[in-house]
Structures are given as C-alpha cells and as structure tokens.
Scaffold this motif. Structure first.
Motif, PDB file in Angstrom:
ATOM      1  N   ALA A 135       0.838  -1.315   0.006  1.00 15.36           N
ATOM      2  CA  ALA A 135      -0.027   0.086  -0.061  1.00 15.36           C
ATOM      3  C   ALA A 135       0.964   1.239   0.150  1.00 15.36           C
ATOM      4  CB  ALA A 135      -0.991   0.053   1.400  1.00 15.36           C
TER       5      ALA A 135
ATOM      6  N   GLU B 202       6.222  14.334 -11.294  1.00 14.41           N
ATOM      7  CA  GLU B 202       5.390  14.238 -10.249  1.00 14.41           C
ATOM      8  C   GLU B 202       5.739  15.015  -8.938  1.00 14.41           C
ATOM      9  OE1 GLU B 202       4.348  10.589  -8.009  1.00 14.41           O
ATOM     10  OE2 GLU B 202       2.088  11.207  -8.411  1.00 14.41           O
TER      11      GLU B 202
ATOM     12  N   THR C 245       4.951   4.604  -6.100  1.00 11.93           N
ATOM     13  CA  THR C 245       5.541   5.270  -7.125  1.00 11.93           C
ATOM     14  C   THR C 245       5.992   4.544  -8.277  1.00 11.93           C
ATOM     15  OG1 THR C 245       7.622   4.688  -5.850  1.00 11.93           O
ATOM     16  CG2 THR C 245       6.685   7.073  -5.451  1.00 11.93           C
TER      17      THR C 245
HETATM   18  P1  NAD Z   1       6.133   4.261  -2.648  1.00  9.78           P
HETATM   19  O1  NAD Z   1       6.428   3.489  -3.949  1.00  9.78           O
HETATM   20  O2  NAD Z   1       7.179   5.088  -1.887  1.00  9.78           O
HETATM   21  O3  NAD Z   1       5.819   2.978  -1.497  1.00  9.78           O
HETATM   22  C1  NAD Z   1       4.399   2.068  -1.863  1.00  9.78           C
HETATM   23  C2  NAD Z   1       4.736   0.859  -1.163  1.00  9.78           C
HETATM   24  O4  NAD Z   1       5.808   0.205  -1.724  1.00  9.78           O
HETATM   25  C3  NAD Z   1       4.987   0.925   0.328  1.00  9.78           C
HETATM   26  O5  NAD Z   1       4.090   0.028   1.053  1.00  9.78           O
HETATM   27  C4  NAD Z   1       6.555   0.490   0.604  1.00  9.78           C
HETATM   28  O6  NAD Z   1       6.608   0.185   1.943  1.00  9.78           O
HETATM   29  C5  NAD Z   1       6.634  -0.159  -0.502  1.00  9.78           C
HETATM   30  N1  NAD Z   1       8.131  -0.233  -1.277  1.00  9.78           N
HETATM   31  C6  NAD Z   1       8.922   0.543  -1.210  1.00  9.78           C
HETATM   32  N2  NAD Z   1      10.011   0.105  -1.867  1.00  9.78           N
HETATM   33  C7  NAD Z   1       9.551  -1.028  -2.269  1.00  9.78           C
HETATM   34  C8  NAD Z   1      10.464  -2.161  -3.154  1.00  9.78           C
HETATM   35  N3  NAD Z   1      11.763  -1.758  -3.684  1.00  9.78           N
HETATM   36  N4  NAD Z   1      10.136  -3.125  -3.486  1.00  9.78           N
HETATM   37  C9  NAD Z   1       8.596  -3.449  -3.166  1.00  9.78           C
HETATM   38  N5  NAD Z   1       7.712  -2.449  -2.245  1.00  9.78           N
HETATM   39  C10 NAD Z   1       8.562  -1.421  -2.110  1.00  9.78           C
HETATM   40  O7  NAD Z   1       4.772   5.255  -2.786  1.00  9.78           O
HETATM   41  P2  NAD Z   1       4.175   6.259  -1.843  1.00  9.78           P
HETATM   42  O8  NAD Z   1       5.183   7.286  -1.441  1.00  9.78           O
HETATM   43  O9  NAD Z   1       3.820   5.571  -0.487  1.00  9.78           O
HETATM   44  O10 NAD Z   1       2.893   6.453  -2.593  1.00  9.78           O
HETATM   45  C11 NAD Z   1       2.569   7.823  -3.389  1.00  9.78           C
HETATM   46  C12 NAD Z   1       2.854   7.422  -4.990  1.00  9.78           C
HETATM   47  O11 NAD Z   1       1.586   6.630  -5.225  1.00  9.78           O
HETATM   48  C13 NAD Z   1       2.803   8.427  -5.700  1.00  9.78           C
HETATM   49  O12 NAD Z   1       3.516   8.472  -6.799  1.00  9.78           O
HETATM   50  C14 NAD Z   1       1.339   8.471  -6.109  1.00  9.78           C
HETATM   51  O13 NAD Z   1       0.771   8.929  -7.477  1.00  9.78           O
HETATM   52  C15 NAD Z   1       0.977   6.894  -6.337  1.00  9.78           C
HETATM   53  N6  NAD Z   1      -0.341   6.486  -6.281  1.00  9.78           N
HETATM   54  C16 NAD Z   1      -1.044   5.958  -7.328  1.00  9.78           C
HETATM   55  C17 NAD Z   1      -2.352   5.505  -7.312  1.00  9.78           C
HETATM   56  C18 NAD Z   1      -2.862   5.076  -8.664  1.00  9.78           C
HETATM   57  O14 NAD Z   1      -4.015   4.608  -8.616  1.00  9.78           O
HETATM   58  N7  NAD Z   1      -2.253   5.149  -9.757  1.00  9.78           N
HETATM   59  C19 NAD Z   1      -3.000   5.931  -6.204  1.00  9.78           C
HETATM   60  C20 NAD Z   1      -2.418   6.209  -5.253  1.00  9.78           C
HETATM   61  C21 NAD Z   1      -1.246   6.447  -5.151  1.00  9.78           C
END
Ligand code: NAD
Length: 495
Positions: free
Chosen positions: A157, A395, A236
C-alpha cells in the motif's frame, strides 16, 4: 482554540495480525509514526522479520481451501458485517486518517466513504462472480465457464490514502474466495491496523485476512513467495516497475498503479464554477493524490481574458486556509512528512531556476493555529511553465499548480500525450465537441469532463496508462473480480 477530538490519545504499539491473532514482532525494530500537524508520536510499528511475513502468507495459504469452499453468500455475510462496523466507526476511522496523514477531516470522511463503497460493491459477488454457458456447442454437448479463486493475494500500500487504497482490492479478493495479506505503508500504517481489527470483529475466519508491517523488505518477500498468486501494488512508478518485473519473474499476476502528472485543460468557454473545481483538484489532500491536477493548461485566451482568469485563480488559491485537518474550518492540511515538504520545496526552487514565474509562494505560509511548521507548506502557483521543465514534467506530489498556455486544444492534447504518465486528465468546456475530442484522443486512464478529480466509483475500474499503470486489469469493479479469479472452461457430454 477548539479542542480537536483525537481518537489516538496515547502512542499505539502496532502489531501484526496473523492467523486471527495479534502478534508482537520479534524484530526489535520499531519505527515511529508522527502526526504531521502536531509532530506528536502517535504509534510505533515493527519492521517484521522474514519469518513473520512468511507466517502470514502460510496462514493465508492454510485458510484458503476452507474459505474457498465457504459459499459466496456466507462469505459476503462477513462483508455485510464489516460494512456495518465501518459505518459504526465512521468518524473515528476518519479522524485516525487525519492524525496519521494530515488531510482535512472532510477529506478523510470522503476516504472512509469510498472505502465502505468498495465493501458494498463486493457484497454483490454471488451475482458478479457468475460464469456463463452455452448449450449444444455441438450436438448434445454443453460448454460453460466458471470463475474460481486462486489462493493468496498480497497488497502493498501507499501512504496517501492509507485507509481506502487497500480496499480497492481486499473486499473483491475476499468475496471471490481468496485469502489476503496486506502490507500497509510504513508512513501511515494505523488505519489499516484498525481496519484489520474490524475485519476480525466481522467474523472472517482466522488466516483469511492478515496484516504485516514493514517496508520494501517485507514487500519483496511477499512478491517472491511461491504461495502468493498475485500482487496488487499502489505507489511510485520507480518502485512499481521493480514490483511488476519481479512479479513477471515469479509468474504472478499483478496490478501496479503508479505515479502521475495530471493535466487540467481550461477552454475559453469554461463555466464560472471552474476555479473551485481546480482548487479541490490541485490542493485537495495537499496535492498528494494520484488524481490531483498539476499542470493547468489555459487554452486560447487572449491577454486580458488570460490575466483575469489567472488573477481570480491566484486570489482564490491565496485564501485557502491551512492548518490541522481536525479543525473543521481548515481547507488544507500539512504534507504527510518532512521529506515530502522538502521534495516539494526542491521543485519550487527548480521551477524558479528554470525561469517559471512564482505567483504564489507556499513557503511563506501562515498556519491557522499554533502548530510546528515542519510539514506545512502553503498552496503554490507558477506561471509560464513548459512541459520540458522539471515542474511541468515530473510528479511533485505537493500543493503546486503549474500554469501553462496553449493556442489550441490540439496543442494541449499533444502536450498531455507527450507526458510519460497517463493517470488522469480533465477538460473544462461548454463544448461537447471539444470534450469528445479530448476523451477520444487523450492517452490517460481517467478522464474528467468539467470534473476536476476523475475518481472512478467502486463499480468502475480505477484505470491508468503509460507509466501510471502496469498490468492489464485494474483495481475496483469488474476488473478486480476478474483479476482475483481464474476462468475455467468445462465441456460436457452425457451418453
Ligand atoms: P512508494 O512507492 O514509496 O511506496 C509504496 C509501497 O511500496 C509502500 O508500502 C512501500 O513500503 C513499498 N515499497 C517501497 N520500496 C519497495 C520496493 N523496492 N519493493 C517493493 N515494495 C516497496 O509510494 P508512496 O510514496 O507510498 O505513494 C505515493 C505514490 O503512489 C505517488 O507516486 C502516487 O501518485 C502513487 N499513487 C498512485 C495511485 C494510482 O492509482 N495510480 C493511487 C495512489 C497513489
């Protein structure tokens, strides 16, 4: 100052929920969750060990055969109870989101409502999961398709909708007869933990739903585990690409919803009500929404008309009241974390360096109320932005509006389609022809027509294209039901 009702009064010690038990992690590594508005510690969450993540997956795998045999009607009775518990706890669930994320209480209420709607739609599974058939595909032979659950699914998430986003998937996975392991965002893990408590109370059998805390390591264990059949990830793009590649290597189906850079196109005939819709899109959730507007493209306006629109827009933006989201009068909360604020300020500096004109500087913010300003940043507006500038291309995920001008709709669509993101795009116009052209040609998954946030309802797919989405089927609605099931075809003849 009004006393703001905070459901979390003392720091919580978050535990994992594995096989129907609340289990303390043995890792000894506990990280803090800090309320971004007050900067008070509100919880500690563990970095789960590999054994703990594996135990959650094992519990889900063990629970699958019986849950799968539980009739769809009996399965959705658990969802009906969950839905009622969510309603009963509506206000405290919303307040927890504001405490852990910073968004305004109204935004949190909207998030809770959307989450409940996912559960409501998934209760339709006895009808929604039906297959189809045809008699006499050859003389005396019938053929039909059955949709079956696959086993264990994992969800990874993001922080920005800590309550709602996992619910784009989990109710559909559970209703179709799968079992589930969720890994909340380490930045905002509290409301998922509260949700797991409600899931327990709703009477889901042990092991059907599990929660493990942690970061990338826990996520990687889930992705690589042979007993997990599919992964849903929201976050992301750079992490999403890694998740999608890893799912491919381990033969898993995946829904990967990723980053965005959304355009809001303002035609010369846009209606009066456009500016309030822009403000909600650009600055709602403090710009930390994958559907947030970012690039405001003003099409075909001459000097005076352009200036009038821009002045009104900047003036309305400058009146947004920023403060602690639990104060009902506040219209924009803080950024969720200090690093998010720093990243956004970095973009403001890049914008200035690249020659965009800063019309409203959120760094000069005066907060409503007496709170530390570590995470607060005011709404910011740039003019004279071009799509090749970093602030027009990447972004930002903060409260920054970047205003561009084009001579024609065609030019605006070309700019949108040149972006490597394709999450959402919105047009404001009185012309059906322009709107249709926009909808037809724009390479984005969610289109708004006189709507600033094109957020699909629970019974429609949450789409996305290009670097905003990897996969085939999307979260929510029929797509989710199809993702969480495999089609089996049977052909029968009786002698
Ligand atoms: P993030 O990518 O930093 O983290 C998301 C999840 O991935 C976290 O649970 C994290 O612990 C996990 N994670 C981190 N590194 C990882 C790896 N190497 N391998 C597997 N899992 C890993 O994202 P965030 O900052 O929490 O969320 C914001 C981003 O999400 C923004 O870019 C936003 O646009 C995007 N987002 C997209 C949607 C959509 O529907 N397209 C919806 C909500 C948010």
């Amino acid at each position: 100052m009004a006393i703001l009702e905070e459901p979390i009064k003392q720091p919580l010690e978050l535990k994992n929920y594995i096989n129907g038990e609340w289990v303390e992690s043995k890792s000894g590594q506990v990280s803090e969750v800090v309320n971004p508005a007050t900067r008070k510690v509100i919880a500690g969450y563990p970095t789960s060990t590999a054994d703990e993540v594996n135990a959650a997956i094992q519990a889900a795998a063990d629970a699958f055969p019986e849950w799968r045999r539980t009739t769809p009607l009996a399965r959705v009775r658990c969802l009906f109870r969950l839905r009622d518990l969510m309603e009963e706890n509506f206000e405290s669930l919303s307040r927890i989101q504001t405490q852990e994320h910073g968004k305004t209480i109204d935004e949190s209420r909207g998030e809770t409502r959307r989450g409940i709607e996912m559960v409501e739609v998934a209760t339709g599974i006895p009808s929604l999961m039906m297959g189809y058939n045809l008699e006499d595909i050859a003389a005396g032979i019938d053929e039909y398709v059955i949709y079956q659950p696959l086993g264990v699914f994992g969800h990874i998430a993001p922080f920005n909708f800590p309550f709602m986003v996992p619910l784009w998937f989990s109710p559909f996975a559970l209703a179709t007869g799968n079992t589930f392991v969720v890994k909340p965002s380490p930045r905002a893990p509290i409301s998922q933990t509260r949700l797991a408590e409600l899931i327990e109370e709703a009477g889901f059998p042990p092991g059907v739903y599990n929660l493990v805390h942690g970061g990338a390591e826990a996520a990687r264990i889930m992705i690589d585990h042979p007993d997990i059949k599919g992964i849903t990830f929201v976050g992301t793009t750079h992490v999403g690409k890694e998740v999608y590649a890893r799912c491919g290597q381990t033969g898993k189906r995946a829904i990967v919803q990723a980053s965005a850079k959304n355009f809001l196109v303002i035609m010369p005939d846009a209606a009066e009500g456009t500016i309030p819709a822009l403000l909600t899109s650009l600055f709602g959730n403090t710009g930390q929404r994958c559907l947030s507007g970012a690039n405001v493209v003003i099409v075909g306006r001459g000097g005076a008309s352009y200036k009038k629109f821009l002045d009104e827009f900047v003036e309305a933006t400058s009146r947004i009241k920023v403060g602690y989201g639990l104060d009902e009068s506040v219209q924009m909360g803080p950024m969720q974390a200090v690093d998010g604020k720093e990243r956004t300020i970095g973009y403001v500096e890049k914008g200035i360096a690249d020659g965009a004109r800063l019309l409203l500087d959120g760094r000069q913010l005066k907060i409503t109320g007496d709170y530390p300003d570590d995470c607060f940043l005011g709404p910011t507006v740039f003019e004279g932005v071009t799509p090749d500038m970093a602030i027009g291309r990447e972004e930002i995920f903060g409260p920054v509006a970047t205003v561009m001008r084009t001579a024609s709709l065609d030019e605006a669509i070309t700019a949108i389609n040149a972006s490597h993101y394709g999450n959402a795009a919105c047009i404001f116009t009185a012309s059906g022809r322009a709107a249709r052209e926009f909808q037809y040609r724009v390479t984005c998954g969610n289109i708004g027509i006189n709507i600033g946030i094109a957020a699909p309802m629970a019974f429609f797919p949450f789409s996305g294209m290009k670097d905003s989405f990897f996969g085939v089927l999307h979260g929510q609605g029929r797509d989710a039901i199809r993702f969480f099931t495999e089609s089996k075809v049977a052909i029968q003849r009786w002698f």
